[in-house]
Enzyme design. Structure first.
Site, PDB file in Angstrom:
ATOM      1  CB  VAL A  90      -4.490   5.215  -5.007  1.00 16.70           C
ATOM      2  CG1 VAL A  90      -4.614   3.703  -4.848  1.00 16.70           C
ATOM      3  CG2 VAL A  90      -5.342   5.690  -6.181  1.00 16.70           C
ATOM      4  CB  CYS A  91      -0.692   5.505  -1.350  1.00 16.10           C
ATOM      5  SG  CYS A  91       0.064   4.865  -2.864  1.00 16.10           S
ATOM      6  CB  THR A  92      -4.320   8.650   1.367  1.00 21.68           C
ATOM      7  OG1 THR A  92      -3.203   9.500   1.085  1.00 21.68           O
ATOM      8  CG2 THR A  92      -5.011   9.125   2.639  1.00 21.68           C
ATOM      9  CG  LEU A  96      -0.572   3.675   3.809  1.00 18.38           C
ATOM     10  CD1 LEU A  96       0.083   5.022   3.573  1.00 18.38           C
ATOM     11  CD2 LEU A  96       0.374   2.759   4.558  1.00 18.38           C
TER      12      LEU A  96
END
Length: 220
Positions: free
Chosen positions: A45-47, A50
């Site tokens: 999710v964080c990829t 960003l």
């Protein structure tokens, strides 16, 4: 642990980032800032998040707003993750990323309990609470805080909308109604009397209720 709230001073810190050492308050300077955090490098999710922030960076720049990411890993590990972010999103990471391996910033910002330790074996699940967005003003005060679960990607277009609302409110002393978008009518706060409003809004306003008065968005 310091209790953080809207209107409190954002805790200052010095940390290593992918763009060198920074002191938060000095780095913010006369800008707004968005600090958004992640529980671990190489989390799916964080990829995607960003990459989206990298795509939207010109929009933040246009609003005099700096963005800075944080992940509970070493700075050296961020560089490899940046390659994945570019592969997935098509955008280079164009903002600093804090390496918070010792968990100092995460604890300072109430994302993790004080007793947590900086161990190699920490997982994203162990750091699940490190999923926060702070909007900070040039006065170094916290303007907004948003906390998301690991399974829900953040909507950074909504964060930009919130930033717009905060900035226009601070420039013109207005509030914004539900689902407001830039260019739409704003609300005259109840603290402003009708007599004061006549001076501030000579073009007049619409009284929906005595406590709900709308006015075209003030122009800079």
């Amino acid at each position: 642990m310091t209790q953080l709230a809207i209107g409190s001073t954002a805790p200052d810190f010095t940390a290593e980032t992918t763009e060198g050492e920074i002191n938060l308050h000095e780095w913010i300077g006369d800008s707004y800032a968005i600090l958004f955090s992640h529980p671990k490098n190489y989390t799916p999710v964080c990829t995607t998040e960003l990459g989206e922030v990298a795509r939207l960076k010109p929009e933040f720049d246009r609003r005099n707003t700096k963005v800075i990411g944080l992940s509970v890993d070493k700075v050296a590990d961020h560089h490899g993750w940046s390659q994945d972010i570019r592969d997935v999103s098509g955008h280079e990471v164009n903002f600093p990323m804090i390496g918070d391996y010792e968990l100092k910033v995460s604890k300072l910002y109430n994302m993790l309990p004080a007793e947590e330790t900086d161990t190699e074996g920490r997982t994203a699940a162990a750091n699940a609470t490190v999923r926060t967005v702070y909007i900070i003003g040039p006065d170094k005060k916290i303007k907004a805080m948003l906390i998301y679960p690991m399974t829900s990607g953040r909507n950074f277009e909504e964060i930009i909308r919130l930033l717009d609302s905060i900035q226009i409110g601070e420039r013109h002393s207005v509030a914004t109604p539900v689902n407001w978008k830039p260019g739409e009518d704003c609300i005259i706060p109840p603290s402003v009397t009708d007599e004061q409003a006549k001076q501030k809004y000579p073009g007049g306003w619409n009284t929906v209720k005595p406590y709900l008065r709308t006015v075209p968005q003030p122009q800079d």
